[in-house]
Design a protein around this motif. Structure first.
Motif, PDB file in Angstrom:
ATOM      1  N   THR A 261       2.743  12.505  -6.081  1.00 36.95           N
ATOM      2  CA  THR A 261       3.223  14.111  -6.288  1.00 36.95           C
ATOM      3  C   THR A 261       4.171  14.629  -7.752  1.00 36.95           C
ATOM      4  O   THR A 261       4.168  15.814  -7.414  1.00 36.95           O
TER       5      THR A 261
ATOM      6  N   LEU B 111       7.764  17.156  -1.268  1.00 41.92           N
ATOM      7  CA  LEU B 111       8.976  17.793  -0.850  1.00 41.92           C
ATOM      8  C   LEU B 111       8.863  15.754   0.542  1.00 41.92           C
ATOM      9  O   LEU B 111       9.278  15.323   0.510  1.00 41.92           O
ATOM     10  N   LEU B 112       7.062  15.468   0.866  1.00 39.65           N
ATOM     11  CA  LEU B 112       7.257  14.452   2.068  1.00 39.65           C
ATOM     12  C   LEU B 112       7.374  13.306   0.885  1.00 39.65           C
ATOM     13  O   LEU B 112       8.309  12.761   1.565  1.00 39.65           O
ATOM     14  N   ASP B 113       6.486  13.353  -0.364  1.00 45.90           N
ATOM     15  CA  ASP B 113       6.492  12.026  -1.447  1.00 45.90           C
ATOM     16  C   ASP B 113       7.776  12.143  -2.163  1.00 45.90           C
ATOM     17  O   ASP B 113       8.374  10.839  -1.293  1.00 45.90           O
TER      18      ASP B 113
ATOM     19  N   ALA C 288       9.528  10.358   1.165  1.00 49.94           N
ATOM     20  CA  ALA C 288       9.079   8.992   1.297  1.00 49.94           C
ATOM     21  C   ALA C 288       9.294   7.831   0.526  1.00 49.94           C
ATOM     22  O   ALA C 288       9.254   7.097   0.917  1.00 49.94           O
TER      23      ALA C 288
ATOM     24  N   PHE D 258      12.552  17.674   8.363  1.00 49.56           N
ATOM     25  CA  PHE D 258      11.135  18.305   7.823  1.00 49.56           C
ATOM     26  C   PHE D 258      11.401  19.009   9.111  1.00 49.56           C
ATOM     27  O   PHE D 258      10.541  20.410   9.766  1.00 49.56           O
TER      28      PHE D 258
ATOM     29  N   LEU E  97      -1.157  10.277   0.642  1.00 50.68           N
ATOM     30  CA  LEU E  97      -0.006   9.516   1.435  1.00 50.68           C
ATOM     31  C   LEU E  97       0.500   9.155   2.956  1.00 50.68           C
ATOM     32  O   LEU E  97       0.794   8.336   2.939  1.00 50.68           O
TER      33      LEU E  97
ATOM     34  N   ALA F 236       0.827  -1.096   0.488  1.00 54.62           N
ATOM     35  CA  ALA F 236      -0.502  -0.099   0.139  1.00 54.62           C
ATOM     36  C   ALA F 236       1.170   1.544   0.128  1.00 54.62           C
ATOM     37  O   ALA F 236       0.622   1.947  -0.691  1.00 54.62           O
ATOM     38  N   PHE F 237       2.061   0.737   0.706  1.00 51.66           N
ATOM     39  CA  PHE F 237       2.725   1.881   0.693  1.00 51.66           C
ATOM     40  C   PHE F 237       3.011   2.862  -0.470  1.00 51.66           C
ATOM     41  O   PHE F 237       4.013   3.190  -1.404  1.00 51.66           O
TER      42      PHE F 237
ATOM     43  N   ALA G  46      -1.501   5.552   2.792  1.00 50.76           N
ATOM     44  CA  ALA G  46      -0.043   3.832   2.044  1.00 50.76           C
ATOM     45  C   ALA G  46       0.944   3.989   3.746  1.00 50.76           C
ATOM     46  O   ALA G  46       1.185   3.403   4.070  1.00 50.76           O
ATOM     47  N   PHE G  47       1.120   5.656   4.233  1.00 50.42           N
ATOM     48  CA  PHE G  47       2.285   4.771   5.339  1.00 50.42           C
ATOM     49  C   PHE G  47       1.723   4.295   5.868  1.00 50.42           C
ATOM     50  O   PHE G  47       2.666   3.686   7.016  1.00 50.42           O
TER      51      PHE G  47
ATOM     52  N   LEU H  68      -0.404  16.863   6.097  1.00 54.36           N
ATOM     53  CA  LEU H  68      -0.731  17.646   4.955  1.00 54.36           C
ATOM     54  C   LEU H  68      -0.470  17.528   3.444  1.00 54.36           C
ATOM     55  O   LEU H  68      -0.856  17.313   2.552  1.00 54.36           O
ATOM     56  N   HIS H  69      -0.708  16.043   3.563  1.00 55.45           N
ATOM     57  CA  HIS H  69      -0.984  15.024   2.207  1.00 55.45           C
ATOM     58  C   HIS H  69      -1.447  13.622   2.084  1.00 55.45           C
ATOM     59  O   HIS H  69      -1.005  12.889   2.811  1.00 55.45           O
TER      60      HIS H  69
ATOM     61  N   VAL I 259      12.349   5.583   7.559  1.00 61.32           N
ATOM     62  CA  VAL I 259      11.491   6.443   6.970  1.00 61.32           C
ATOM     63  C   VAL I 259      11.410   7.585   8.019  1.00 61.32           C
ATOM     64  O   VAL I 259      10.586   8.899   7.757  1.00 61.32           O
TER      65      VAL I 259
ATOM     66  N   PHE J 112       0.973   0.372   6.383  1.00 60.48           N
ATOM     67  CA  PHE J 112       2.520  -0.028   6.228  1.00 60.48           C
ATOM     68  C   PHE J 112       2.788   0.690   8.214  1.00 60.48           C
ATOM     69  O   PHE J 112       3.653  -0.747   8.378  1.00 60.48           O
TER      70      PHE J 112
ATOM     71  N   ARG K  68       4.236  18.788   0.129  1.00 60.07           N
ATOM     72  CA  ARG K  68       3.333  17.267  -0.396  1.00 60.07           C
ATOM     73  C   ARG K  68       4.549  16.578  -1.274  1.00 60.07           C
ATOM     74  O   ARG K  68       5.346  15.869  -1.175  1.00 60.07           O
TER      75      ARG K  68
ATOM     76  N   ALA L 169       0.379   7.640  -7.311  1.00 64.76           N
ATOM     77  CA  ALA L 169      -0.386   9.088  -6.624  1.00 64.76           C
ATOM     78  C   ALA L 169       0.546   9.570  -5.998  1.00 64.76           C
ATOM     79  O   ALA L 169       0.787  10.692  -5.371  1.00 64.76           O
TER      80      ALA L 169
ATOM     81  N   HIS M 110       1.815   4.222  -3.450  1.00 63.00           N
ATOM     82  CA  HIS M 110       1.434   5.094  -3.359  1.00 63.00           C
ATOM     83  C   HIS M 110       2.444   5.687  -4.640  1.00 63.00           C
ATOM     84  O   HIS M 110       2.047   6.981  -5.216  1.00 63.00           O
TER      85      HIS M 110
END
Lengths: 213, 212
Positions: free
Chosen positions: A75, A164-166, A169, B186, B61, A65-66, B64-65, B57-58, B178, B68, A162, A73, A69
């Motif tokens: 960005t 930067l998070l992606d 990750a 951040f 994600l 699932a992770f 999904a994370f 904020l997302h 992760v 897990f 978003r 999905a 993404h």
């Protein structure tokens, strides 16, 4: 890559209901493996990695699932994703991951020269500054588990929160897969071309850039 | 040098979590429920709130994370004690103060002694470990250093863990790596009321002692 896996993959003829349930989160990979697998000759690249995880369907379902993404999905555009994956695969000496993403990187528009430059890292001549910062972010995440100030500041000009998070990750996700590939000694599928000897020697001796933070 | 105590991405606080966000964060129900209950009780010691607030904020994600993360933190085939030892060690190696602080609390609850938690900082070769615990820490160190568990450690782990447990171990280390990368990149800050690491431990964490 050593010659035998530490745990054996579970291939389609042995898939049970739990395996199919896990694969429901990643239908395109399931369908690709099913379409190309023939007993004795596992098919497309990715089969052995997926089928190794499937030894533990509950974990596979959660992890996939992770993982899913990042290609369903995220960005981030495909070219950016492939640069990040190739660099972390390279740094962690995950030959399988690197080979798979050379092919995906080409599909995403990376040239042979860019692919070669990913091995050399952010300070190699010829990089567009943003691409160099993507590589630098990967190197910093690998070395320090964080993106350094200067790199972060420049990346924030181009990427929103978003993205930067992606970015963090996806590096973490493919770093994790590198640990899985290396630890369980997941083998390239028969017929897949291994890394050329010169690249393999460079991978074994690879280094990151020195950090300035 | 920028202010290390200012987040690079400000977390959304629970009062701003709408349905879409709650759907994403709800992939790890225990975490979400804990944070919301602390928030409703005044917001003190809401451990995890800032991490969830950044993921908010997302939402795709986050979902999904956290799907897990919920597996490795809840449904894993490893005992809670083994999980907490491995999480503490990877957090220590990656200098993840936020995670380390949280998992000292969870580790004590899982039955680790204060002496064991102290010894996690020294690594697998510190005197006093049960050999199986030492190998667990060694596996984490090898994953961190080489992205691979070495032959000798692998062979000994095999006497204790089955295939599902070994998969859960590698993915557990990966999951918390992760999180360390996100928390540090951040600059996610400890929540109000959460005690930071004491100065001596913090200095040791940054002193580069990665093994005993």
């Amino acid at each position: 890559m050593a010659e035998s896996p530490r745990i054996s993959p579970i291939y389609p003829p042995d898939w049970d209901a739990d395996v199919y349930d896990a694969l429901s989160v990643i239908p395109h990979a399931r369908d690709n493996v099913l379409a190309t697998f023939k007993p004795g000759t596992p098919g497309i690249l990715g089969t052995n990695l997926l089928c190794t995880q499937l030894r533990h369907p509950a974990l596979a379902k959660a992890f996939l699932a992770f993982n899913a993404h990042h290609f369903y999905a995220s960005t981030l555009e495909a070219r950016v994703r492939e640069i990040l994956i190739l660099r972390i695969g390279w740094l962690l000496r995950a030959e399988y991951e690197y080979i798979a993403h050379v092919s995906l990187g080409k599909k995403a528009g990376l040239s042979d020269a860019e692919l070669a430059n990913i091995q050399r890292g952010p300070d190699a001549p010829g990089w567009d500054p943003l691409d160099a910062d993507l590589l630098r972010a990967v190197d910093e995440l690998h070395e320090e588990a964080r993106i350094g100030d200067a790199t972060y500041t420049r990346l924030s000009v181009h990427f929103d929160a978003r993205q930067l998070l992606d970015l963090v990750a996806i590096v973490g996700c493919y770093g994790m897969l590198a640990m899985v590939l290396n630890t369980f000694r997941v083998q390239l599928e028969p017929g897949a071309e291994p890394l050329d000897p010169a690249s393999r020697a460079r991978m074994a001796n690879r280094s990151t850039t020195l950090l300035t933070t | 040098m920028k202010n290390e105590s200012a987040p690079r991405i400000a977390p959304l606080l629970p009062s701003a979590w709408d349905e879409g966000i709650l759907d994403g964060l709800g992939a790890f129900p225990q975490g979400l429920e804990f944070v919301l209950s602390r928030w409703k009780a005044g917001g003190v010691d809401a451990r995890g709130m800032h991490v969830l607030g950044v993921m908010a904020l997302h939402p795709p994600l986050a979902k999904a994370f956290l799907t897990f993360n919920a597996h490795v933190a809840g449904a894993s085939t490893l005992s809670v004690r083994v999980r907490e030892l491995a999480i503490l060690r990877i957090s220590w190696l990656r200098r993840g103060e936020y995670e380390f602080v949280q998992h000292v609390i969870l580790g004590l609850r899982a039955g680790l002694s204060a002496a064991e938690i102290e010894r996690v900082q020294l690594g697998p070769d510190a005197a006093g470990w049960d050999p199986a615990d030492a190998d667990l820490l060694r596996a984490v160190d090898e994953l961190n250093a080489d992205a691979c568990i070495g032959d000798a450690t692998w062979e000994r782990l095999g006497r204790r863990f089955d295939i599902a447990q070994k998969l859960d171990l590698v993915f557990l280390v990966g999951c918390y790596e992760v999180l360390a990368m996100a928390i540090k990149s951040f600059r996610i800050q400890l929540e109000p009321g959460v005690a930071p690491l004491d100065a001596a431990v913090m200095a040791r964490m940054y002193g580069g002692q990665v093994s005993g």
